[in-house]
Design an enzyme around this catalytic site. Structure first.
Site, mmCIF file in Angstrom:
data_model
loop_
_atom_site.group_PDB
_atom_site.id
_atom_site.type_symbol
_atom_site.label_atom_id
_atom_site.label_comp_id
_atom_site.label_asym_id
_atom_site.label_seq_id
_atom_site.Cartn_x
_atom_site.Cartn_y
_atom_site.Cartn_z
ATOM 1 N N PHE A 3 70.689 -24.582 -9.177
ATOM 2 C CA PHE A 3 71.350 -23.351 -9.750
ATOM 3 C C PHE A 3 71.373 -23.151 -11.120
ATOM 4 C CE2 PHE A 3 74.496 -26.604 -8.880
ATOM 5 C CZ PHE A 3 75.179 -26.628 -10.004
ATOM 6 N N CYS A 4 71.548 -24.457 -11.809
ATOM 7 C CA CYS A 4 71.861 -24.429 -13.239
ATOM 8 C C CYS A 4 70.507 -24.320 -14.228
ATOM 9 C CB CYS A 4 72.406 -25.746 -13.437
ATOM 10 S SG CYS A 4 72.825 -26.133 -15.339
ATOM 11 N N PRO A 5 70.668 -23.289 -15.008
ATOM 12 C CA PRO A 5 69.347 -23.049 -15.814
ATOM 13 C C PRO A 5 69.175 -24.239 -16.924
ATOM 14 C CG PRO A 5 71.087 -21.583 -16.693
ATOM 15 C CD PRO A 5 71.522 -22.338 -15.444
ATOM 16 N N PHE A 6 70.133 -25.057 -17.191
ATOM 17 C CA PHE A 6 69.902 -26.138 -18.248
ATOM 18 C C PHE A 6 69.241 -27.380 -17.382
ATOM 19 C CE2 PHE A 6 73.206 -23.144 -19.708
ATOM 20 C CZ PHE A 6 72.795 -22.740 -20.899
ATOM 21 N N HIS A 41 67.554 -26.973 -15.044
ATOM 22 C CA HIS A 41 66.522 -26.660 -14.682
ATOM 23 C C HIS A 41 65.304 -26.949 -15.597
ATOM 24 C CE1 HIS A 41 64.041 -22.947 -12.843
ATOM 25 N NE2 HIS A 41 63.315 -23.823 -12.871
#
Length: 383
Positions: A38-41, A43
């Protein structure tokens, strides 16, 4: 562990580097990556792992997108008890932990910070290497170059996301991408009042307007033209989530990528559908459930955001989550840049360094503050 990597007993992160001749040598099966899909970072780190072909070199464990809990200082992400409990999430393959916080306390029993992803663990020394996504993004693409990894079916592909001739332009754009876009969506979504929200949502779309014109000026298919760089990783991890969740959940609704940003939409489609690693590392269910299934936001007492989504209903849309099909060379030639025409958004875009049309030749330095939700009492989301 030296204090230059982590200051024990504080909320300082870990800043180690995998490098030959250093404390953390590049070796197969030595490292383990903890992420949340879920986490863009997180990712960012997982994207590099995919693009570089490091899946068998650095295995992963994946926390669930909700809920958070535990009796430690801050709420912690949880691991499922089995692979089938929540599709796409995994148990902690190293220690069988229930909470991600347990991994942090193995490295520093007196750690005072938050329990964020990504987290890169060194099995040999029994400690954290790094938990700062921007730092991992910078050195992981080349960390295993020149390393003998005979068990791999093929040699690792070359990947330099920070080439020397583009350092300056990347360093110019990255600060405002981080402050106005990557963390800007969080600053808008968790704003404590109307004025703060409006300021930050304008910054989000000012950054998108600037990128729309800049990618168009450089001709695509990547932000800096024909070369994939860490800018593409930074921007993708946020833009792929914009129409999915940030528009409705974080009130970033001045425009949507598929309607208002034809150039960025073409750029997104190209990465998602044609560049290996981007689609494989993007999980829409985890992304949507993270923001919709936390029925009582752990941040809400500070922001007055009680019961953001009290019924825990996850939106079905948008459909499709990323529009199908990569643009052809002719499509790129025929694109006209879009953008949100709101006066305040246009004015903010003009303040951001690297003027559209100057392309990669512009070397002016830009500002931009780093942002950390821990300042606001939330999960750390950046470095």
């Amino acid at each position: 562990m030296g204090s230059d990597i982590h200051k024990p007993g504080t909320d300082d992160g870990w800043h180690g580097v995998i490098a030959q001749g250093g404390q953390f040598e590049p070796e197969k099966d030595r490292y383990h990556l903890y992420i949340g899909l879920f986490c863009p970072f997180a990712h960012r780190a997982n994207l590099v792992r995919h693009i570089k072909g490091l899946q068998s070199v650095i295995p992963i464990s994946i926390v669930k997108p909700y809920p958070r809990g535990g009796d430690q200082k801050f709420p912690s992400w949880l691991f499922p008890s089995s692979d089938s409990e929540y599709p796409g999430a995994t148990p902690d393959h190293l220690f069988g932990s229930k909470y991600l916080s347990e991994i942090y306390f193995k490295a520093d029993p007196a750690y005072q910070g938050r329990y964020s992803v990504p987290l890169l663990w060194d099995k040999k020394q029994g400690t954290i290497v790094n938990n700062e996504s921007a730092e991992i993004l910078r050195w992981l693409p080349t960390a295993f170059d020149g390393t003998d990894l005979p068990s791999l079916p093929t040699a690792l592909p070359p990947l330099d996301l920070y080439p020397s001739d583009l350092n300056s332009i990347i360093d110019t754009i990255s600060p405002w991408v981080q402050s106005d876009l990557n963390t800007g969506v969080y600053k808008a979504g968790f704003a404590a009042d109307q004025a703060n929200y409006e300021e930050n949502v304008i910054h989000v779309f000012g950054a998108l307007n600037k990128l729309e014109d800049f990618v168009h000026a450089n001709g695509g298919p990547f932000i800096l033209g024909n070369r994939l760089t860490e800018l593409d990783i930074r921007v993708y991890a946020t833009v792929v989530r914009l129409d999915m969740v940030y528009v409705q959940h974080f009130k970033c609704n001045l425009g949507i990528v598929r309607h208002d940003y034809p150039v960025l939409n073409a750029w997104l489609r190209h990465l998602h559908w044609t560049v290996p690693g981007f689609r494989d590392s993007t999980d829409s269910r985890h992304i949507k459930d993270d923001v919709s299934m936390e029925r009582k936001s752990t941040l809400s007492p500070l922001f007055g955001m009680l019961d953001i989504n009290p019924k825990g209903i996850t939106p079905l849309g948008p459909y499709p989550e990323v529009e199908a099909g990569a643009p052809s060379p002719n499509d790129w030639k025929n694109l006209n840049p879009g953008g949100v025409k709101m006066k305040e958004v246009v004015e903010h875009a003009h303040t951001l360094p690297v003027e559209p049309g100057l392309g990669v030749g512009d070397r002016r330095q830009g500002g931009g503050e780093a942002f950390n939700l821990s300042k606001l009492g939330g999960e750390k989301v950046g470095s």
